[in-house]
Write a protein that holds these residues in place. Structure first.
Motif, short mmCIF file in Angstrom:
data_model
loop_
_atom_site.label_atom_id
_atom_site.label_comp_id
_atom_site.label_asym_id
_atom_site.label_seq_id
_atom_site.Cartn_x
_atom_site.Cartn_y
_atom_site.Cartn_z
N VAL A 136 0.85 -1.19 0.00
CA VAL A 136 0.00 0.00 0.00
C VAL A 136 0.88 1.24 0.00
N ALA A 137 0.27 2.36 -0.33
CA ALA A 137 0.97 3.65 -0.28
C ALA A 137 1.13 4.08 1.18
N VAL A 138 2.20 4.82 1.43
CA VAL A 138 2.47 5.30 2.78
C VAL A 138 1.56 6.49 3.08
N PRO A 139 0.71 6.40 4.10
CA PRO A 139 -0.19 7.52 4.40
C PRO A 139 0.57 8.69 5.03
N PRO A 140 0.07 9.89 4.84
CA PRO A 140 0.73 11.06 5.45
C PRO A 140 0.83 10.92 6.96
N GLY A 141 1.99 11.23 7.49
CA GLY A 141 2.18 11.26 8.93
C GLY A 141 2.69 9.98 9.54
N GLN B 167 6.54 10.06 10.24
CA GLN B 167 6.81 11.00 11.33
C GLN B 167 6.40 10.40 12.67
N ALA B 168 5.27 9.69 12.71
CA ALA B 168 4.81 9.07 13.95
C ALA B 168 5.79 8.00 14.43
N LEU B 169 6.43 7.32 13.49
CA LEU B 169 7.41 6.30 13.84
C LEU B 169 8.80 6.86 14.08
N GLY B 170 9.01 8.11 13.71
CA GLY B 170 10.34 8.71 13.84
C GLY B 170 11.31 8.23 12.78
N LEU B 171 10.78 7.87 11.60
CA LEU B 171 11.60 7.36 10.51
C LEU B 171 11.65 8.37 9.36
N GLU B 172 12.79 8.43 8.70
CA GLU B 172 12.91 9.29 7.53
C GLU B 172 12.51 8.57 6.26
N GLN B 173 12.76 7.27 6.20
CA GLN B 173 12.38 6.50 5.02
C GLN B 173 12.21 5.04 5.41
N ILE B 174 11.47 4.31 4.56
CA ILE B 174 11.27 2.88 4.76
C ILE B 174 11.45 2.19 3.41
N ASP B 175 11.56 0.88 3.45
CA ASP B 175 11.70 0.13 2.21
C ASP B 175 10.35 -0.09 1.54
N ALA B 176 9.32 -0.41 2.35
CA ALA B 176 7.99 -0.66 1.80
C ALA B 176 6.98 -0.69 2.94
N ARG C 243 -0.12 -3.99 4.29
CA ARG C 243 -1.23 -3.91 5.22
C ARG C 243 -2.02 -5.21 5.26
N THR C 244 -2.37 -5.63 6.46
CA THR C 244 -3.43 -6.60 6.71
C THR C 244 -4.38 -5.88 7.66
N ASP C 245 -4.60 -6.42 8.87
CA ASP C 245 -5.26 -5.60 9.89
C ASP C 245 -4.24 -4.72 10.60
N ASP C 246 -2.96 -4.97 10.38
CA ASP C 246 -1.86 -4.13 10.83
C ASP C 246 -1.19 -3.48 9.63
N TYR C 247 -0.48 -2.39 9.86
CA TYR C 247 0.54 -1.95 8.92
C TYR C 247 1.80 -2.78 9.17
N VAL C 248 2.44 -3.20 8.10
CA VAL C 248 3.73 -3.89 8.18
C VAL C 248 4.75 -2.99 7.49
N VAL C 249 5.61 -2.38 8.29
CA VAL C 249 6.61 -1.43 7.81
C VAL C 249 7.94 -2.18 7.68
N VAL C 250 8.49 -2.20 6.48
CA VAL C 250 9.74 -2.93 6.23
C VAL C 250 10.89 -1.94 6.14
N VAL C 251 11.93 -2.18 6.95
CA VAL C 251 13.17 -1.42 6.87
C VAL C 251 14.30 -2.42 6.65
N GLU C 252 15.46 -1.91 6.27
CA GLU C 252 16.53 -2.82 5.85
C GLU C 252 17.64 -3.01 6.87
N ASP C 253 17.54 -2.37 8.03
CA ASP C 253 18.60 -2.46 9.03
C ASP C 253 17.97 -2.74 10.39
N GLU C 254 18.35 -3.85 11.02
CA GLU C 254 17.75 -4.18 12.30
C GLU C 254 18.11 -3.18 13.39
N ALA C 255 19.18 -2.39 13.19
CA ALA C 255 19.51 -1.35 14.17
C ALA C 255 18.41 -0.30 14.24
#
Length: 261
Positions: A123-128, A131-140, A143-155
């Motif tokens: 899905v497309a990233v909704p506005p905000g 910022q709510a997660l404190g992230l500048e960018q994500i990989d993808a 969505r199911t009943d949750d948002y699944v936010v994928v990043v590339e660094d476990e740190a």
């Protein structure tokens, strides 16, 4: 009225790890308002209630504020109590829930839960959200009943410090942030302020979405996972061909007591 209560740390073999859940075995169902009051008083992410109905156990889950459709760690905790504290000697327990029938079986020292898989949709990233997660960018974002936010660094996972009030505004059950890992197939954290749980240490139900995503991405059906921030737990996930996912882990008893109401 007196009720038995157990508190089990799920997805860990040692106390003070994993995800704590309260389990209250009942003879018959109490009013929903009473179930919610007990869950609020327990002030854990989930309280599970179990009522025997013949060969099946009816199972319901409550956060401190709402009843939910599915909860993995409290299902594992309920099964652990039935097996280890209340003397159930069958190999498989069947639970009737709002998400259909769930089965939990012994698998060596672990308990294995058979859940319906949820295939995340891109899905497309909704506005905000970033910022709510404190992230500048994500990989993808999926969505199911949750948002699944994928990043590339476990740190990035370890350093998350979300704005929970901002996250609560999004119309999803919760937000899982996940990344590949050096020691596991993937790691994650899960935030659910909308359902009264700012952060859940280990969320079995979230892995019904996370495991199918990582199985497809990594090209493997058997996956090791770790979830949590300061408090962590470990899971083993097996994605099956019949749109089911087996999520397994350990449990550890923290307390057994009596509720007086």
């Amino acid at each position: 009225m007196q009720l038995d209560i157990f508190q089990v740390d799920a997805f860990t073999s040692e106390t003070f790890g994993g995800n704590p859940a309260a389990v209250c075995p009942l003879q018959t169902w109490l009013p929903d308002a009473t179930l919610q009051q007990i869950a609020a008083e327990n002030n854990l992410s989930e309280t599970a209630y179990v009522v025997r109905n013949g060969e099946v156990f009816e199972l319901r889950w409550f956060t401190p504020t709402v009843e939910v459709d599915l909860c993995g760690h409290a299902t594992l905790a309920a099964a652990w109590v039935l097996f280890e504290q209340l003397g159930e000697n069958r190999d498989i327990l069947r639970f009737a829930t709002r998400s259909g029938e769930l089965r939990v079986r012994r698998e060596g020292a672990r308990l294995a839960m058979d859940f319906p898989a949820r295939q995340p949709e891109l899905v497309a990233v909704p506005p905000g959200l970033l910022q709510a997660l404190g992230l500048e960018q994500i990989d993808a974002l999926y969505r199911t009943d949750d948002y699944v936010v994928v990043v590339e660094d476990e740190a990035i996972i370890a350093g998350l410090n979300p704005d929970f009030a901002a996250l609560a505004a999004f119309d999803v059950r919760g937000v899982a942030v996940t990344a590949p890992s050096r020691h596991f197939d993937f790691v994650s954290r899960w935030f659910g302020p909308r359902v009264g749980v700012n952060e859940d240490p280990v969320t079995g139900s979230a892995h019904t979405s996370l495991a199918p995503y990582w199985a497809k991405r990594l090209g493997k059906c058997s996956l090791s996972a770790e979830q949590g921030g300061a408090r962590k737990g470990q899971l083993h996930c097996e994605v099956l061909d019949n749109d089911r996912v087996i999520i397994s882990g350990h449990g550890a008893l923290y307390l057994r007591g009596t509720i007086f109401i």
